[in-house]
Design an enzyme around this catalytic site. Structure first.
Site, short mmCIF file in Angstrom:
data_model
loop_
_atom_site.label_atom_id
_atom_site.label_comp_id
_atom_site.label_asym_id
_atom_site.label_seq_id
_atom_site.Cartn_x
_atom_site.Cartn_y
_atom_site.Cartn_z
N THR B 125 0.81 -1.22 0.00
CA THR B 125 0.00 0.00 0.00
C THR B 125 0.85 1.27 0.00
O THR B 125 1.87 1.36 0.68
CB THR B 125 -0.92 -0.01 1.24
OG1 THR B 125 -1.68 -1.22 1.20
CG2 THR B 125 -1.86 1.18 1.25
N GLY B 130 -3.87 1.70 -3.11
CA GLY B 130 -4.41 0.79 -2.11
C GLY B 130 -5.19 -0.26 -2.87
O GLY B 130 -4.63 -1.23 -3.39
N ARG B 242 -5.46 -14.37 2.51
CA ARG B 242 -6.81 -13.91 2.89
C ARG B 242 -7.54 -14.85 3.85
O ARG B 242 -8.25 -14.37 4.74
CB ARG B 242 -7.66 -13.70 1.64
CG ARG B 242 -7.36 -12.40 0.95
CD ARG B 242 -8.24 -12.23 -0.27
NE ARG B 242 -7.72 -11.20 -1.11
CZ ARG B 242 -7.40 -11.37 -2.39
NH1 ARG B 242 -7.56 -12.54 -2.97
NH2 ARG B 242 -6.93 -10.36 -3.09
N GLU B 363 -5.76 -6.13 3.69
CA GLU B 363 -5.53 -7.23 2.72
C GLU B 363 -6.62 -7.27 1.65
O GLU B 363 -7.09 -8.33 1.25
CB GLU B 363 -5.36 -8.57 3.44
CG GLU B 363 -4.02 -8.59 4.16
CD GLU B 363 -3.59 -9.96 4.65
OE1 GLU B 363 -3.18 -10.03 5.79
OE2 GLU B 363 -3.64 -10.93 3.87
#
Lengths: 262, 383
Positions: B125, B130, B242, B363
């Site tokens: 980021t 982002g 994730r 994430e």
């Protein structure tokens, strides 16, 4: 260096109940755990091995279920574990226990250092460590709060006293009993848990350790428990409140009125 | 519900639960209030092999199964999502090396990550990049035997606490999606520094900082994979990571449900414990349904990923969205069940609600996750 740590399975103190009919400890359904002091003994053995090299063997005398605490010891870093288990050991007091453990430790071979917890939370005698040292003909130090150096000849340590501590240098082989202040026991590791699941934990019988049967278990125990009972509740109680000075004054008054103050 | 875990998995769950109960829960308020990095707990997790959990066996780890890590993170997240983030960030920072690094880089770094000697952080980021990873402005230029990095990464978890940083930078600006590459920057590389710790709404003990690279020079061989594969490495990393965020969501939702249900049994109003009122029962029932559903989807996704399918993006994104939306809803409802007490910092649920929000953001925001799922559906139905 060969280190032996003695551990005991005890009822979880948070879970102990008295049977209201018999007034004895009700062990049914009570969780068994490693004696809390022994957890520190185990940690100290593993810590010393990691810092100064060597091998840690954990020994427990108990029923077959005590295997659980030996597995836990391996999951926390012990190399080997031995269960000392035989019906002949049942009912042992501290004299018979020290004999049994000493025979088992002799079978392991040359041992440099034996570490025990200060006492077990079920019997609270604090006799097994010193008794075992005498039977193994080793020097011993009780209530060890810190071990600073270990060489192939000596151990340098601090012994907790009421008013501070003694610095002690003791020649090896030696036996130490440790207090809780000696360390913070670690959690198991995932690798340790995997090792413990497949660990070969031998079980020594009375015959394996070459024991004289007359010195084992209930028969070899001069201590006989006649009765276990909870203490009777005491009579009247008064709780004094107020500032320290006020409480002291009230207390002095009570003493004056009774015969205690003379 | 029984998920028929193996003996080994159950042992991992039990150990993580034990550390959570005995060490994390007693300290979570302290770490939330002081915003200190929970180094003692991170080191305890390392000693108990939790950093080895996400590293392959050939590099000193315990196998790197997604399912194993998910099970551990769920229990650690049950105790505190801030502390769990401080731990999980190392997995995220290490995945680029695992999915794209050369044998040499793996041999150099992974064994030390597995022992916890090295902690990692992931640097993607930036202030203008982002959700739109294509907006990256950090550059890396090859100068002889060294790469020279310039740019600033923003909101990087484990900033200042990690020893190695996996950083994406533009190496060929005109090549679009093939114009970025990933690098390993070490904390003491010349020209590298971290900004001050950011002040956050939740997960306050985890370190979040800027990473500043000013003519930061690193050896040529610290590039992860071939030049131009940066975005591919990022996507593969996020696909693997994730489910970890989803497990924090499931652990957190379960913790909030546990608090709410126990409270409802002991809180009396109108002469009865409030759990006996249907209004409260329905709230709790929905919290339980959603938590179980999120967990089931998470475990399925983790097992799917461990089977090394060609495409894992959809399942990975689905479990992240579901579990973190559930965590937000369930923690909010837990505050409702505890009502006035729930709003007070004396009780743990307000912190849980604050901690939940980030799970829907970091994430990849849940909106981006839905894009990922939508694009996969678009592909599937074109066939």
């Amino acid at each position: 260096m060969n280190i032996v740590v003695c551990i005991k399975q005890v009822p979880d103190a948070k879970d102990v109940r008295l049977d209201p009919e018999t007034n004895t400890l009700s062990r049914e359904g009570v969780k068994s755990v490693i004696n809390p002091y022994d957890r520190h003994a185990m940690e100290e053995g593993v810590r010393l091995k990691e810092e100064f090299g060597g091998k840690v063997t954990v020994v427990s005398m108990g029923p077959p279920q005590a295997r659980a605490i030996l597995e836990e010891a391996i999951s926390c870093g012990a190399d080997d574990a031995i269960l000392v288990s035989d019906r002949a050991f049942a009912g042992a007091d501290t004299l018979a226990t020290t004999y049994t453990l000493s025979q088992a430790i002799k079978k392991i071979g040359a041992v440099d250092l034996v570490i025990c917890g200060k006492q077990a939370t079920d019997g609270d005698t604090a006799q097994v460590g010193p008794g075992l040292a005498v039977r193994l003909d080793m020097a011993y130090v009780t209530c060890v709060q810190q071990v600073s150096t270990v060489t192939d000849k000596v151990v340098v340590l601090e012994r907790m006293m009421d008013d501070g501590y003694d610095e002690v240098e003791v020649e090896l082989p030696a036996l130490l009993t440790v207090v809780k202040e000696v360390n913070t026991p670690r959690f198991p590791s995932i690798r340790g848990l995997r090792k413990a699941r497949v660990a070969d934990i031998p079980s020594y019988t009375a015959e394996d350790i070459g024991a004289d049967v007359a010195m084992l278990g209930l028969g070899g125990s001069p201590t006989q428990v006649v009765k276990v009972f909870p203490p009777e509740p005491k009579g009247d109680r008064t709780i004094l409140t107020g500032s320290v000075d006020e409480i002291a004054e009230k207390l002095a008054e009570i003493f004056r009125e009774s015969s205690i103050g003379g | 519900m029984d998920h028929f875990l193996s003996e080994d998995q159950q042992a991992i769950v039990d150990l993580a639960k034990q550390i959570s109960r005995e060490m994390i829960v007693p300290k979570r308020v302290y770490y939330d209030e002081t915003e200190e990095y929970p180094l003692d707990i991170v080191e305890t997790l390392a000693k108990s092999d939790f950093f080895a959990l996400f590293v392959p066996e050939e590099f000193g780890g315990l196998g790197g199964s997604c399912y194993d890590l998910v099970l551990a993170l769920e229990q650690i997240g049950h105790g505190c999502v801030g502390i769990a983030t401080a731990y999980a960030a190392s997995a995220l920072g290490t995945y680029p090396i695992i999915v794209g690094g050369s044998q040499e880089l793996k041999e150099k770094y992974l064994p030390k990550v597995a022992t916890g000697e090295l902690r990692a952080a992931f640097g993607l980021t930036e202030s203008n990049a982002g959700s739109d990873a294509g907006g990256i402005q950090t550059t890396a230029v090859l100068d002889g035997d060294e790469w020279v990095l310039n740019g600033t990464k923003q909101w990087i978890t484990n900033g200042g606490q990690a020893h190695i940083y996996t950083i994406i930078a533009i190496t060929d600006p005109h090549k679009g999606a093939r114009g970025a590459s990933m690098f390993i920057v070490e904390a003491d590389d010349p020209g590298f520094s971290c900004g001050p710790k950011e002040k956050k709404m939740g997960i306050r003990c985890s370190a979040t900082t800027e990473l500043i690279m000013k003519d930061c020079r690193i050896p040529k061989d610290r590039i992860i994979g071939r030049r131009g594969t940066g975005f591919i490495t990022v996507m593969k990393t996020l696909d693997k990571s994730r489910p970890g965020i989803a497990s924090l969501g499931v652990g957190l939702a379960q913790a909030a449900l546990d608090e709410a249900a126990s409270y409802a049994k002991t809180r009396y109003q109108f002469g009865k414990p409030i759990i006996s009122f249907q209004a409260v029962q329905h709230l709790l029932a929905d919290m339980a349904i959603e938590t179980e559903a999120a967990r089931a989807l998470l475990y399925v996704a983790a097992r799917h990923i461990d089977a090394h399918p060609k495409d894992m993006s959809k399942g990975s994104a689905m479990c992240k969205v579901k579990a973190t939306d559930v965590a937000m809803k369930v923690t909010t409802d837990a505050v409702q069940v505890l009502a006035g007490y729930g709003f007070m910092r004396e009780y743990p649920v307000e912190k849980m609600m604050r901690d939940a929000k980030i799970l829907q953001i970091y994430e990849g925001t849940n909106q981006i996750q839905r894009n990922v799922i939508g694009q996969e559906l678009n592909k599937e139905y074109t066939k």
